[in-house]
Design a protein around this motif. Structure first.
Motif, PDB file in Angstrom:
ATOM      1  N   GLY A 134      19.928  35.595   8.080  1.00  0.00           N
ATOM      2  CA  GLY A 134      20.104  34.137   8.148  1.00  0.00           C
ATOM      3  C   GLY A 134      18.890  33.436   7.571  1.00  0.00           C
ATOM      4  N   ASN A 135      18.565  32.301   8.158  1.00  0.00           N
ATOM      5  CA  ASN A 135      17.430  31.524   7.640  1.00  0.00           C
ATOM      6  C   ASN A 135      16.110  32.265   7.791  1.00  0.00           C
ATOM      7  N   GLY A 136      16.057  33.134   8.802  1.00  0.00           N
ATOM      8  CA  GLY A 136      14.837  33.896   9.043  1.00  0.00           C
ATOM      9  C   GLY A 136      14.335  34.584   7.779  1.00  0.00           C
ATOM     10  N   GLY A 137      15.251  35.114   6.980  1.00  0.00           N
ATOM     11  CA  GLY A 137      14.863  35.829   5.762  1.00  0.00           C
ATOM     12  C   GLY A 137      15.076  35.011   4.504  1.00  0.00           C
ATOM     13  N   ARG A 138      15.334  33.705   4.655  1.00  0.00           N
ATOM     14  CA  ARG A 138      15.653  32.882   3.477  1.00  0.00           C
ATOM     15  C   ARG A 138      14.668  31.750   3.265  1.00  0.00           C
ATOM     16  N   ASN A 139      13.662  31.644   4.103  1.00  0.00           N
ATOM     17  CA  ASN A 139      12.834  30.429   4.036  1.00  0.00           C
ATOM     18  C   ASN A 139      11.609  30.618   3.146  1.00  0.00           C
ATOM     19  N   THR A 140      10.898  29.527   2.937  1.00  0.00           N
ATOM     20  CA  THR A 140       9.733  29.559   2.039  1.00  0.00           C
ATOM     21  C   THR A 140       8.435  29.835   2.809  1.00  0.00           C
ATOM     22  N   THR A 141       8.560  30.179   4.080  1.00  0.00           N
ATOM     23  CA  THR A 141       7.517  30.804   4.915  1.00  0.00           C
ATOM     24  C   THR A 141       6.268  29.951   5.158  1.00  0.00           C
ATOM     25  N   ILE A 142       6.401  28.638   5.111  1.00  0.00           N
ATOM     26  CA  ILE A 142       5.212  27.810   5.349  1.00  0.00           C
ATOM     27  C   ILE A 142       4.957  27.682   6.854  1.00  0.00           C
ATOM     28  N   VAL A 143       3.722  27.945   7.233  1.00  0.00           N
ATOM     29  CA  VAL A 143       3.308  27.866   8.633  1.00  0.00           C
ATOM     30  C   VAL A 143       2.191  26.828   8.727  1.00  0.00           C
ATOM     31  N   ARG A 144       2.335  25.856   9.610  1.00  0.00           N
ATOM     32  CA  ARG A 144       1.312  24.824   9.802  1.00  0.00           C
ATOM     33  C   ARG A 144       1.496  24.236  11.191  1.00  0.00           C
ATOM     34  N   SER A 145       0.521  23.430  11.639  1.00  0.00           N
ATOM     35  CA  SER A 145       0.699  22.780  12.947  1.00  0.00           C
ATOM     36  C   SER A 145       0.307  21.314  12.874  1.00  0.00           C
ATOM     37  N   ASN A 146       0.476  20.706  11.708  1.00  0.00           N
ATOM     38  CA  ASN A 146       0.018  19.309  11.535  1.00  0.00           C
ATOM     39  C   ASN A 146       1.051  18.305  12.039  1.00  0.00           C
ATOM     40  N   TYR A 147       1.479  18.487  13.273  1.00  0.00           N
ATOM     41  CA  TYR A 147       2.404  17.551  13.925  1.00  0.00           C
ATOM     42  C   TYR A 147       1.599  16.632  14.833  1.00  0.00           C
ATOM     43  N   MET A 148       2.028  15.372  14.944  1.00  0.00           N
ATOM     44  CA  MET A 148       1.205  14.392  15.633  1.00  0.00           C
ATOM     45  C   MET A 148       1.746  13.986  17.004  1.00  0.00           C
ATOM     46  N   LEU A 149       3.057  13.983  17.166  1.00  0.00           N
ATOM     47  CA  LEU A 149       3.622  13.368  18.370  1.00  0.00           C
ATOM     48  C   LEU A 149       3.491  14.282  19.588  1.00  0.00           C
ATOM     49  N   PRO A 150       3.302  13.677  20.773  1.00  0.00           N
ATOM     50  CA  PRO A 150       3.148  14.485  21.985  1.00  0.00           C
ATOM     51  C   PRO A 150       4.332  15.433  22.158  1.00  0.00           C
ATOM     52  N   GLY A 151       4.071  16.610  22.656  1.00  0.00           N
ATOM     53  CA  GLY A 151       5.124  17.619  22.773  1.00  0.00           C
ATOM     54  C   GLY A 151       5.125  18.476  21.515  1.00  0.00           C
ATOM     55  N   ASN A 152       5.429  17.859  20.374  1.00  0.00           N
ATOM     56  CA  ASN A 152       5.413  18.596  19.106  1.00  0.00           C
ATOM     57  C   ASN A 152       4.023  19.168  18.821  1.00  0.00           C
ATOM     58  N   ARG A 153       3.012  18.318  19.020  1.00  0.00           N
ATOM     59  CA  ARG A 153       1.641  18.693  18.652  1.00  0.00           C
ATOM     60  C   ARG A 153       1.216  19.963  19.388  1.00  0.00           C
ATOM     61  N   GLN A 154       1.361  19.960  20.705  1.00  0.00           N
ATOM     62  CA  GLN A 154       0.940  21.117  21.508  1.00  0.00           C
ATOM     63  C   GLN A 154       1.792  22.341  21.178  1.00  0.00           C
ATOM     64  N   PHE A 155       3.079  22.082  20.964  1.00  0.00           N
ATOM     65  CA  PHE A 155       4.003  23.190  20.694  1.00  0.00           C
ATOM     66  C   PHE A 155       3.624  23.917  19.389  1.00  0.00           C
TER      67      PHE A 155
END
Ligand SMILES: Cc1cc2nc3c(=O)[nH]c(=O)nc-3n(C[C@H](O)[C@H](O)[C@H](O)COP(=O)(O)OP(=O)(O)OC[C@H]3O[C@@H](n4cnc5c(N)ncnc54)[C@H](O)[C@@H]3O)c2cc1C
Length: 422
Positions: A71-92
């Motif tokens: 599925g998508n697990g093997g089809r993505n462009t594999t970018i990993v980052r954590s530059n999320y700002m909103l509470p909940g998202n940021r910590q996650f």
């Protein structure tokens, strides 16, 4: 299970490669499990792994209609980052990035996580202000973030289109250096091997075709390999969530399924050390270079809803235009392959990790096109939710009631249109 290390590689080299165990078993389905996870993508496999590793729950089946990573697990462009700002998202996402940083050691499987910097190009003072707000928030909350001026960017990545007639003039960049890429198949295989070695049954070619419920609980799953019961059931079927939801008789979800394509060029000599991203108005583009040399890139969704795992040609043109406008040196490079996956696009661009109207059914969905980076934390928190029957506090708003409660976690500020949340 054979542990992977330099010594076993050396020893097997000398002894004809006969000392390797199977990475995971191919068991026959049993009828009863403590937990059944539907979906053998990264989120399902990571959940099974952390159920066993963190909570000691090993009587678990992962039920996958095709093959692991198909599925998508093997089809993505594999970018990993954590530059999320909103509470909940940021910590996650920061928790996820921290799990990525130790994932190869934890799984004893090389997931080829490469922290090579995620560079978001900035094209206007307004974009720079918005990025400064986000990246300062990251710094204040313990993550890493930098703003690069034009001179620094030119020094780091000299071959972007800085010319006076550039279609998208660049004025600087927002950078997260701990971000990067990983090998997606290896992540699926690593989690599968880790879960299997702790006793989890991974059942491939086993499609769920019906979900039976009674008295507010899921009672059994009909599958192409027989009936399977779970005391608890988790859905982690990215892109197919609406289908499973309807099988369970639960109506409609605030999710639309859209297609996203990825592209790989012929292999080139080392050209790009970072992940480079830009978005201006309607244009959206991201690119990195794989270890084999192929340029791996993508852009926007295909702009219409579908469950088909294949893409349309206008997006090929659109993405090619973005590529050559920002990296003109790619003009004569040949495209080797492209494909598509199916995205669970939610109304506010944010995921759901939550309980459902059925008592023993749990939902992992709505990853839009950012679910690869999320997979370690998603598995971690979904396992926690299933084991303890309550969400971790950081997931308080990642449930299905957030819209009626007026909570809107719209990280991109794109509004209530699923296809706009890239
Ligand atoms: C082209 C593309 C590029 C992307 N780029 C990025 C990126 O750079 N960074 C990022 O963070 N994210 C990216 N994503 C998103 C990311 O890949 C997904 O959000 C994530 O993989 C979804 O979770 P998953 O791995 O569990 O999904 P999947 O691998 O799709 O797993 C779900 C599984 O459920 C199975 N299933 C479905 N229905 C049933 C059924 N009835 N019975 C049994 N099994 C069933 C499917 O076969 C599938 O294997 C991209 C996605 C695509 C398609």
């Amino acid at each position: 299970m054979t542990r992977y290390n330099a010594w076993t590689v050396f020893w097997n080299g000398l002894t004809g490669q006969k000392g390797w165990d199977r990475a995971w078993r191919d068991p026959e389905p049993r009828t009863d499990y403590e937990v059944v996870i539907v979906g053998g993508g990264l989120h399902g496999l990571a959940t099974a792994y952390y159920l066993a590793r963190n909570h000691g729950i090993t009587n678990v089946a992962v039920v996958e209609k095709g093959w692991l990573g198909g599925g998508n697990g093997g089809r993505n462009t594999t970018i990993v980052r954590s530059n999320y700002m909103l509470p909940g998202n940021r910590q996650f996402y920061e928790h996820s990035l921290k799990l990525w940083e130790n994932l190869s050691h934890d799984l004893n499987y090389n997931v080829m996580f490469s922290q090579r910097s995620h560079v978001t190009l900035l094209h206007s003072p307004a974009a720079r202000d918005a990025a400064a707000r986000r990246y300062n928030t990251l710094r204040l909350t313990g993550s890493d973030a930098e703003m690069w001026d034009l001179e620094t960017l030119k020094r780091e990545i000299p071959h972007l289109n800085y010319g006076p007639d550039a279609r998208f003039p660049i004025i600087g960049a927002a950078v997260q250096k701990r971000a990067g890429t990983a090998r997606h198949d290896a992540v699926a295989w690593g989690y599968a091997r880790g879960a299997d070695s702790r006793g989890v049954d991974i059942l491939q070619n086993c499609e769920v075709t019906g979900v039976r419920s009674q008295d507010g609980r899921v009672t059994e799953l009909e599958t192409t390999r027989g009936t399977i019961r779970g005391q608890k059931v988790g859905f982690a079927v990215a892109g197919n969530t609406s289908r499973l939801w309807q099988m369970a008789g639960l109506g409609n979800l605030p999710i639309e399924t859209h297609k996203l394509q990825a592209f790989v060029s012929e292999p080139l000599k080392p050209l790009l050390d970072q992940v480079v991203v830009f978005g201006v108005g309607g244009a959206h583009f991201y690119i990195s270079q794989s270890d084999k040399g192929g340029m791996v890139f993508g852009g926007d969704l295909d702009w219409y809803k579908s469950y088909a795992q294949r893409g349309n040609l206008p997006i090929v043109q659109d993405v090619a235009e973005c590529a050559t406008s920002i990296l003109p040196c790619l003009g004569r490079v040949r495209l080797l392959r492209h494909w598509a996956g199916v995205m669970d696009m939610s109304m506010d661009g944010t995921f759901f990790l939550c309980k459902t109207p059925l008592d023993n059914l749990y939902l992992n969905a709505g990853w839009n096109y950012g679910g690869f980076k999320a997979s370690p934390a998603s598995g971690w928190y979904f396992a926690d939710l299933i084991a303890n029957d309550r969400p971790d506090p950081i997931l308080a708003d990642h449930d299905l009631t957030r819209f009626e409660r007026g909570v809107n976690i719209d990280e991109r500020g794109a509004g209530p249109d699923p296809k706009l949340h890239g």
